[in-house]
Design a protein around this motif. Structure first.
Motif, short mmCIF file in Angstrom:
data_model
loop_
_atom_site.label_atom_id
_atom_site.label_comp_id
_atom_site.label_asym_id
_atom_site.label_seq_id
_atom_site.Cartn_x
_atom_site.Cartn_y
_atom_site.Cartn_z
N ASP A 122 -31.60 -26.34 -18.05
CA ASP A 122 -31.64 -27.29 -19.17
C ASP A 122 -32.07 -26.64 -20.48
OD1 ASP A 122 -30.69 -29.35 -17.69
OD2 ASP A 122 -32.60 -30.37 -17.40
N GLU A 123 -32.91 -25.61 -20.41
CA GLU A 123 -33.40 -24.97 -21.64
C GLU A 123 -32.33 -24.11 -22.32
OE1 GLU A 123 -37.00 -22.79 -21.39
OE2 GLU A 123 -38.06 -24.32 -20.24
N ARG A 124 -31.24 -23.85 -21.65
CA ARG A 124 -30.24 -22.90 -22.15
C ARG A 124 -29.42 -23.45 -23.32
NH1 ARG A 124 -29.00 -18.97 -18.25
NH2 ARG A 124 -30.89 -18.60 -17.03
N GLU A 125 -28.82 -22.51 -24.02
CA GLU A 125 -27.77 -22.86 -24.98
C GLU A 125 -26.55 -23.30 -24.16
OE1 GLU A 125 -27.25 -19.41 -27.41
OE2 GLU A 125 -29.32 -19.42 -28.11
N ALA A 126 -25.57 -23.90 -24.82
CA ALA A 126 -24.45 -24.48 -24.09
C ALA A 126 -23.11 -23.92 -24.54
CB ALA A 126 -24.42 -26.00 -24.27
N VAL A 127 -22.19 -23.86 -23.59
CA VAL A 127 -20.79 -23.55 -23.89
C VAL A 127 -19.98 -24.79 -23.54
CG1 VAL A 127 -18.83 -22.06 -23.40
CG2 VAL A 127 -21.15 -21.12 -23.30
N VAL A 128 -19.31 -25.34 -24.53
CA VAL A 128 -18.55 -26.58 -24.36
C VAL A 128 -17.06 -26.29 -24.46
CG1 VAL A 128 -18.18 -28.94 -25.24
CG2 VAL A 128 -20.44 -27.88 -25.43
N LYS A 175 -4.76 -28.29 -27.54
CA LYS A 175 -4.62 -28.27 -26.09
C LYS A 175 -6.00 -28.08 -25.47
CE LYS A 175 0.01 -26.15 -26.02
NZ LYS A 175 0.76 -24.92 -25.60
N SER A 176 -6.78 -27.16 -26.08
CA SER A 176 -8.13 -26.91 -25.60
C SER A 176 -8.91 -26.18 -26.68
CB SER A 176 -8.11 -26.07 -24.31
OG SER A 176 -7.60 -24.78 -24.57
N ALA A 177 -10.23 -26.23 -26.55
CA ALA A 177 -11.10 -25.51 -27.47
C ALA A 177 -12.41 -25.22 -26.76
CB ALA A 177 -11.36 -26.32 -28.74
N THR A 178 -13.01 -24.08 -27.08
CA THR A 178 -14.29 -23.70 -26.50
C THR A 178 -15.23 -23.27 -27.62
OG1 THR A 178 -13.27 -22.94 -24.43
CG2 THR A 178 -15.47 -22.12 -24.92
N PHE A 179 -16.46 -23.75 -27.58
CA PHE A 179 -17.44 -23.37 -28.60
C PHE A 179 -18.83 -23.33 -28.00
CE2 PHE A 179 -16.78 -27.94 -28.80
CZ PHE A 179 -18.06 -28.46 -28.85
N GLU A 180 -19.70 -22.59 -28.63
CA GLU A 180 -21.10 -22.48 -28.22
C GLU A 180 -21.97 -23.35 -29.12
OE1 GLU A 180 -21.23 -17.80 -26.70
OE2 GLU A 180 -22.04 -18.36 -28.66
N VAL A 181 -23.02 -23.93 -28.55
CA VAL A 181 -24.06 -24.61 -29.32
C VAL A 181 -25.32 -23.79 -29.09
CG1 VAL A 181 -25.36 -26.72 -29.70
CG2 VAL A 181 -22.97 -26.85 -29.00
N LYS A 182 -25.76 -23.11 -30.14
CA LYS A 182 -26.82 -22.11 -30.01
C LYS A 182 -28.18 -22.70 -30.37
CE LYS A 182 -23.66 -18.32 -31.11
NZ LYS A 182 -23.44 -17.12 -31.92
N ALA A 183 -28.71 -23.49 -29.44
CA ALA A 183 -30.02 -24.10 -29.64
C ALA A 183 -30.68 -24.31 -28.29
CB ALA A 183 -29.89 -25.44 -30.37
N PRO A 184 -32.01 -24.16 -28.21
CA PRO A 184 -32.71 -24.43 -26.95
C PRO A 184 -32.43 -25.87 -26.48
CG PRO A 184 -34.18 -23.35 -28.51
CD PRO A 184 -32.94 -23.71 -29.27
N TYR A 185 -32.25 -26.03 -25.20
CA TYR A 185 -31.99 -27.33 -24.57
C TYR A 185 -30.63 -27.92 -24.93
CZ TYR A 185 -36.82 -27.46 -22.95
OH TYR A 185 -38.01 -27.16 -22.32
N ALA A 186 -29.75 -27.13 -25.52
CA ALA A 186 -28.41 -27.64 -25.82
C ALA A 186 -27.70 -28.03 -24.53
CB ALA A 186 -27.60 -26.61 -26.60
N PHE A 187 -27.84 -27.19 -23.49
CA PHE A 187 -27.19 -27.52 -22.22
C PHE A 187 -27.79 -28.77 -21.61
CE2 PHE A 187 -27.07 -27.28 -17.55
CZ PHE A 187 -25.70 -27.41 -17.38
N GLY A 188 -29.12 -28.89 -21.61
CA GLY A 188 -29.76 -30.07 -21.05
C GLY A 188 -29.28 -31.35 -21.69
N HIS A 189 -29.09 -31.31 -23.01
CA HIS A 189 -28.62 -32.50 -23.71
C HIS A 189 -27.14 -32.76 -23.46
CE1 HIS A 189 -32.39 -32.18 -26.07
NE2 HIS A 189 -32.23 -33.48 -26.22
N LEU A 190 -26.33 -31.73 -23.60
CA LEU A 190 -24.89 -31.93 -23.56
C LEU A 190 -24.31 -32.00 -22.16
CD1 LEU A 190 -23.81 -29.65 -26.54
CD2 LEU A 190 -23.84 -32.14 -26.48
N ALA A 191 -25.08 -31.60 -21.15
CA ALA A 191 -24.56 -31.64 -19.77
C ALA A 191 -24.11 -33.04 -19.39
CB ALA A 191 -25.62 -31.13 -18.79
#
Length: 372
Positions: A122-128, A175-191
């Motif tokens: 959860d503390e990680r940055e996220a790849v969406v 068709k598709s797109a991939t981006f990073e969200v570079k903030a602590p807990y980004a994965f925890g929020h966006l999961a």
């Protein structure tokens, strides 16, 4: 009706007690002290990667500590304001206290949600990654709308983002797109945003003005760190290079700098074309591939993790949230039943309430499964 300040403040203090217990300020203060000692070491920057990890960890720990102690101070100040207004029988002060109560209540609720983010990643940055699903050109357009929504959400919070790959549809959208969200807990929020999203509207691409339903899939994985043990043998990779393309398939690069990386054992495919060189795209593709394989590895180790990004079908019957623009205006999460009527605000990035409701729903479900 008069506001019951005494009970409201009592409730805020009870909630903050739970927040402090979960946060464990004593442990956090010890961690900060240890990290400050490491940061002050004269040879810290001899290894820049380690130095960045240490300074980032210190920044996160201090922010977490200040977030909790600062909220305690706000509750104290609110109580003092209420006492002043009551003692002086000052209506204006009490009105201001009521407004501040609303602001503090909202801030404490957000802080409480943060304490629920205690998963392994959860503390990680996220790849969406967002992919157009069923619905043709409307689905591609919807995928682009969702990408903008998440980038605007990140912008509202001051979270840096980096677009890694965009595959444009022929007529409009993505068709598709991939981006990073570079903030602590980004994965925890966006999961909790992972799943199939459904759009209902009058299609701007239909010359007969008919209503169209379209779908897009959202995948969220945690960004890997150097300490993660995801080693990929060269023989497990198939790497293709090609020229980057822009909207409508137009070429935007005269060299073969774009990279498509396939992990042969799992069939996982990652494409990158937004960096300037093939080397940069290869590095970005490998990073995202490792992130996806990390989540796959976690799923194999933990049978309770059932909702994997790769299972999202982006079609009828699979949706987790509906965005209805016609015949009425509403966005509704089908898991939490949270809904709002301001579709334009949501699509402009105002999705915190949906995310918070999703986090509470997810934790409640996990507790229920643990009891079962």
């Amino acid at each position: 009706m008069a506001v019951d300040f005494e009970n409201e403040i009592k409730h805020l203090r009870t909630t903050m007690g739970s927040v402090r217990e979960v946060t464990d300020l004593g442990r956090l203060e010890s961690q900060i002290s240890e990290l400050e000692t490491k940061v002050s070491a004269p040879d810290l920057w001899d290894d820049q990667e380690v130095a960045q990890q240490v300074t980032s960890a210190l920044s996160r720990a201090k922010a977490e500590h200040d977030r909790v102690t600062g909220m305690d101070t706000r509750v104290d100040d609110l109580e003092a304001l209420v006492e002043l207004g009551t003692e002086e029988n000052d209506a204006e002060t009490l009105v201001e206290a009521e407004k501040e109560l609303g602001r503090v209540r909202r801030a404490v609720e957000q802080l409480e949600v943060r304490t629920l983010l205690n998963g392994e990643y959860d503390e990680r940055e996220a790849v969406v990654t967002i992919r157009a699903g069923a619905g043709g050109v409307d689905a591609a357009d919807f995928a682009e709308m969702l990408m903008r929504m998440y980038l605007r959400w990140a912008e509202r919070h001051g979270y840096p983002t980096a677009v890694l790959d965009t595959s444009y549809a022929e007529e409009a959208g993505l068709k598709s797109a991939t981006f990073e969200v570079k903030a602590p807990y980004a994965f925890g929020h966006l999961a909790v945003e992972a799943g199939t999203h459904r759009l209902v509207r009058i299609s701007p691409f239909d010359n007969q003005g008919r209503r169209q339903t379209s779908f897009a899939a959202v995948e969220v994985v945690p960004l890997i760190e150097s300490t993660d043990s995801i080693e990929i043998p060269e023989n497990d990779l198939k790497i293709d290079v090609f020229r980057s393309s822009g909207p409508g398939g137009q070429s935007v690069n005269t060299t073969d700098s774009a990279v498509r990386m396939t992990h042969l054992p799992t069939g996982t495919v990652v494409s990158m074309q937004n960096e300037k060189s093939q080397i940069q795209n290869r590095a970005a593709a490998l990073r995202v591939l490792q992130s996806r394989l990390l989540l796959l590895k976690k799923a194999e180790e933990d049978a309770a993790r059932k909702e994997m990004a790769g299972d999202v079908k982006a079609s009828w019957g699979e949706q987790m949230r509906s965005y209805v623009l016609h015949p009425y205006q509403m966005v509704k999460d089908l898991r939490t039943n949270h809904e709002v009527g301001s579709t334009s605000a949501v699509l402009d990035g105002e999705i915190d309430d949906f995310i918070e409701a999703g986090i509470r729903w997810k934790r409640a479900r996990e507790k229920s499964e643990d009891r079962a």
